[in-house]
Design a protein around this motif. Structure first.
Motif, PDB file in Angstrom:
ATOM      1  N   GLY A 324       0.790  -1.225   0.000  1.00 54.98           N
ATOM      2  CA  GLY A 324       0.000   0.000   0.000  1.00 54.98           C
ATOM      3  C   GLY A 324       0.819   1.270   0.000  1.00 54.98           C
ATOM      4  N   ASN A 325       2.027   1.222  -0.540  1.00 55.64           N
ATOM      5  CA  ASN A 325       2.891   2.419  -0.610  1.00 55.64           C
ATOM      6  C   ASN A 325       2.590   3.199  -1.892  1.00 55.64           C
ATOM      7  OD1 ASN A 325       3.901   0.187  -2.044  1.00 55.64           O
ATOM      8  ND2 ASN A 325       5.950   1.075  -2.140  1.00 55.64           N
ATOM      9  N   PHE A 326       1.374   3.739  -1.962  1.00 59.22           N
ATOM     10  CA  PHE A 326       0.920   4.409  -3.184  1.00 59.22           C
ATOM     11  C   PHE A 326       1.544   5.797  -3.340  1.00 59.22           C
ATOM     12  CE2 PHE A 326      -2.620   1.496  -2.133  1.00 59.22           C
ATOM     13  CZ  PHE A 326      -2.581   0.721  -3.275  1.00 59.22           C
ATOM     14  N   LYS A 327       1.756   6.155  -4.580  1.00 57.86           N
ATOM     15  CA  LYS A 327       2.297   7.477  -4.882  1.00 57.86           C
ATOM     16  C   LYS A 327       1.183   8.539  -4.818  1.00 57.86           C
ATOM     17  CE  LYS A 327       5.472   5.068  -7.964  1.00 57.86           C
ATOM     18  NZ  LYS A 327       6.508   4.942  -6.932  1.00 57.86           N
ATOM     19  N   GLU A 328      -0.037   8.110  -5.163  1.00 61.01           N
ATOM     20  CA  GLU A 328      -1.200   9.001  -5.129  1.00 61.01           C
ATOM     21  C   GLU A 328      -2.154   8.500  -4.037  1.00 61.01           C
ATOM     22  OE1 GLU A 328      -1.666  11.631  -7.046  1.00 61.01           O
ATOM     23  OE2 GLU A 328      -0.075  11.377  -8.548  1.00 61.01           O
ATOM     24  N   GLN A 329      -2.503   9.364  -3.091  1.00 58.96           N
ATOM     25  CA  GLN A 329      -3.296   8.947  -1.943  1.00 58.96           C
ATOM     26  C   GLN A 329      -4.721   8.540  -2.300  1.00 58.96           C
ATOM     27  OE1 GLN A 329      -2.495   8.435   1.486  1.00 58.96           O
ATOM     28  NE2 GLN A 329      -0.583   8.297   0.332  1.00 58.96           N
ATOM     29  N   ARG A 330      -5.232   8.940  -3.460  1.00 63.64           N
ATOM     30  CA  ARG A 330      -6.600   8.565  -3.803  1.00 63.64           C
ATOM     31  C   ARG A 330      -6.760   7.055  -3.960  1.00 63.64           C
ATOM     32  NH1 ARG A 330      -5.102  11.917  -8.085  1.00 63.64           N
ATOM     33  NH2 ARG A 330      -4.515  10.894 -10.034  1.00 63.64           N
ATOM     34  N   TYR A 331      -5.700   6.367  -4.367  1.00 67.37           N
ATOM     35  CA  TYR A 331      -5.766   4.901  -4.489  1.00 67.37           C
ATOM     36  C   TYR A 331      -5.806   4.252  -3.107  1.00 67.37           C
ATOM     37  CZ  TYR A 331      -4.547   5.982  -9.266  1.00 67.37           C
ATOM     38  OH  TYR A 331      -4.562   6.503 -10.539  1.00 67.37           O
ATOM     39  N   TYR A 332      -5.035   4.802  -2.202  1.00 67.10           N
ATOM     40  CA  TYR A 332      -5.039   4.325  -0.811  1.00 67.10           C
ATOM     41  C   TYR A 332      -6.432   4.509  -0.211  1.00 67.10           C
ATOM     42  CZ  TYR A 332      -3.811   3.957   4.147  1.00 67.10           C
ATOM     43  OH  TYR A 332      -3.771   3.590   5.468  1.00 67.10           O
ATOM     44  N   ARG A 333      -7.034   5.692  -0.384  1.00 70.82           N
ATOM     45  CA  ARG A 333      -8.360   5.979   0.177  1.00 70.82           C
ATOM     46  C   ARG A 333      -9.427   5.088  -0.454  1.00 70.82           C
ATOM     47  NH1 ARG A 333      -6.477  11.404  -0.362  1.00 70.82           N
ATOM     48  NH2 ARG A 333      -7.672  11.621  -2.292  1.00 70.82           N
ATOM     49  N   PHE A 334      -9.311   4.855  -1.769  1.00 66.06           N
ATOM     50  CA  PHE A 334     -10.281   4.002  -2.470  1.00 66.06           C
ATOM     51  C   PHE A 334     -10.286   2.591  -1.886  1.00 66.06           C
ATOM     52  CE2 PHE A 334     -10.877   0.837  -5.895  1.00 66.06           C
ATOM     53  CZ  PHE A 334     -12.210   1.084  -6.194  1.00 66.06           C
ATOM     54  N   LEU A 335      -9.100   1.990  -1.765  1.00 65.58           N
ATOM     55  CA  LEU A 335      -9.019   0.624  -1.234  1.00 65.58           C
ATOM     56  C   LEU A 335      -9.419   0.569   0.238  1.00 65.58           C
ATOM     57  CD1 LEU A 335      -5.782  -0.744  -2.940  1.00 65.58           C
ATOM     58  CD2 LEU A 335      -8.139  -1.486  -3.340  1.00 65.58           C
ATOM     59  N   LYS A 336      -9.052   1.577   0.985  1.00 68.91           N
ATOM     60  CA  LYS A 336      -9.417   1.643   2.405  1.00 68.91           C
ATOM     61  C   LYS A 336     -10.936   1.641   2.545  1.00 68.91           C
ATOM     62  CE  LYS A 336      -7.641   2.510   6.642  1.00 68.91           C
ATOM     63  NZ  LYS A 336      -6.572   1.728   7.269  1.00 68.91           N
ATOM     64  N   THR A 337     -11.597   2.425   1.703  1.00 67.11           N
ATOM     65  CA  THR A 337     -13.063   2.484   1.714  1.00 67.11           C
ATOM     66  C   THR A 337     -13.664   1.142   1.355  1.00 67.11           C
ATOM     67  OG1 THR A 337     -13.035   4.822   1.091  1.00 67.11           O
ATOM     68  CG2 THR A 337     -15.082   3.637   0.710  1.00 67.11           C
ATOM     69  N   LYS A 338     -13.138   0.495   0.322  1.00 69.87           N
ATOM     70  CA  LYS A 338     -13.689  -0.794  -0.133  1.00 69.87           C
ATOM     71  C   LYS A 338     -13.466  -1.890   0.915  1.00 69.87           C
ATOM     72  CE  LYS A 338     -15.356   0.583  -3.956  1.00 69.87           C
ATOM     73  NZ  LYS A 338     -16.830   0.620  -4.131  1.00 69.87           N
TER      74      LYS A 338
END
Length: 342
Positions: A324-338
Motif C-alpha cells: 500500500g505504498n501508493f504514490k497518489e493517496q486517492r488509491y489508498y483511500r479508495f481501497l481503504k473504503t472498499k
C-alpha cells in the motif's frame, strides 16, 4: 455635530449595490469562461466516486426501444453492463460509473455505437432510426466528448469491419512472424488515422495520446498472448516500455502488464511453489519494483480490488498492508473504503 449615518449608509448601499452585483455576476461569468476554457480541457485524472451520464434521444418516438451500454472498467478490470432508464420525453439515460476516461458502447435495438466518456460529464446522442429497417440512419453527438465520439464513428467505418477485427485478434501460431507483420501493418494504418483526425477534428492531445497508447499496447499484448505457449521467434515481440505514465488510462496496457509480469512469475516459480497466493505476491513484488509512475498505483489497486471482489478480504488486507505504498493517496483511500465496506 450630528450626522445622519443610518440614512447615509442606506444611500450608499442603494447606489453601490447594483455595481457590486454587476461586478459579482461579471466575475462569476468570467470564472465560468475560465473553467470552460482551461479546466475542462485539461488532462483528466482518476476519479473513483463519479459517473458519466449518457442520454440517448431516439427518433421516431412512437415506441419503446431497447437501450443499454457496456464498458471495461480499468480499476475493476472487467466488462460491465449499464441498463437505461427512460423519462416522459422518451429520452434514455445511461449512468456509467467510471473512474477514468473510457471507451464505451451504447446499443440501440442491438446496433452498437462506440462512444468515449469521462467522469463528471454528460454526453447526448440523437439517434435517427430508419422506419423500414429499424437500423440507425444518423447519429449526432453533443457534450464534452462529442468530437471523440465522431472520431470513433469515422474510425469504425474504416477499420471496424468483422474481417479486420478477426485478422487482428486471431493469430496463426504456425507462422507468428506473418501474423506480426499483418498486425504491424493494421496498427500503422490506425495510428496514421489518429494523426490525420487530430488535425481535422481538433481532438485534444491527451485523447490522441490515449488512442496511440491503446493501439501500441493492444498490439504488444496480442503478440505476447498468442506466443504465451510457444517460443517467440527473434524480433517477434514488441519492445514497448513496461512503465509508461501516459498509458495510465489504457485498458490494453494493463492486459499487457499482466501478461508480461505473469510470464516472469512463471519463469521464477519452482514446482513446489505454484499456489495462487504465492503467484499474486510475486506479481505485486515485480510490479512494485518495475513500475515507477502512477501506473504502479493502478496496477496494484487492480490486483487488490480483484481479491476484495472475490471475497478474499483477509488476503486483500495482507496485500494492502504489504504493497500500500501508493504514490497518489486517492488509491489508498479508495481501497481503504472498499475494505471497510466488507
Amino acid at each position: 455635530m450630528h450626522f445622519p449615518l443610518k440614512g447615509l449608509f442606506k444611500d450608499v448601499f442603494r447606489t453601490a449595490a447594483p455595481i457590486v452585483i454587476t461586478l459579482l455576476v461579471s466575475g462569476y461569468i468570467a470564472s465560468l469562461a475560465y473553467f470552460q476554457k482551461y479546466i475542462q480541457k485539461s488532462e483528466p485524472t482518476f476519479n473513483f466516486y463519479s459517473k458519466s451520464v449518457v442520454k440517448v434521444d431516439i427518433y421516431p418516438k412512437n415506441q419503446p426501444y431497447a437501450v443499454q451500454g457496456t464498458f471495461n472498467n480499468v480499476i475493476e478490470g472487467q466488462r460491465k453492463i449499464v441498463q437505461s432508464n427512460s423519462d416522459s420525453a422518451g429520452i434514455y439515460a445511461l449512468p456509467f460509473e467510471v473512474n477514468s476516461p473510457r471507451q464505451a458502447t451504447v446499443y440501440v435495438e442491438g446496433e452498437a455505437i462506440e462512444i468515449f466518456i469521462i467522469p463528471d460529464s454528460t454526453l447526448t446522442l440523437k439517434v435517427q432510426l430508419n422506419l423500414q429497417g429499424g437500423n440507425i440512419d444518423s447519429i449526432a453527438f453533443a457534450g464534452a466528448t462529442a468530437s471523440m465520439c465522431r472520431y470513433y464513428r469515422l474510425k469504425n467505418e474504416l477499420f471496424g469491419n468483422t474481417k479486420l477485427k478477426s485478422t487482428k485478434h486471431t493469430a496463426n501460431t504456425e507462422s507468428l512472424m506473418a501474423y506480426s507483420k499483418v498486425l504491424d501493418s493494421l496498427t500503422q494504418m490506425e495510428d496514421a488515422f489518429i494523426d490525420k483526425m487530430q488535425t481535422e477534428m481538433t481532438l485534444p492531445s491527451w485523447f490522441s495520446n490515449f488512442e496511440k497508447n491503446e493501439l501500441m499496447y493492444e498490439k504488444a499484448y496480442l503478440k505476447h498472448a498468442h506466443a504465451s505457449n510457444t517460443p517467440a521467434p527473434e524480433g517477434y515481440l514488441d519492445n514497448v516500455p513496461a512503465d509508461k505514465k501516459e498509458a495510465v488510462f489504457s485498458y490494453y496496457y494493463y492486459l499487457y502488464l499482466n501478461s508480461l509480469i505473469s510470464q516472469n512469475v512463471k519463469k521464477a516459480s519452482t514446482p513446489a511453489d505454484t499456489s495462487a497466493k504465492s503467484a499474486i505476491l510475486k506479481q505485486l513484488s515485480i510490479a512494485d519494483t518495475l513500475l515507477k509512475s502512477e501506473t504502479h498505483d493502478v496496477f496494484i489497486t487492480r490486483i487488490i480490488f480483484a481479491q476484495i471482489q472475490r471475497g478474499n478480504e483477509d488476503f486483500a488486507k495482507e496485500l494492502f498492508q504489504k504493497f500500500g505504498n501508493f504514490k497518489e493517496q486517492r488509491y489508498y483511500r479508495f481501497l481503504k473504503t472498499k475494505l471497510k465496506e466488507k
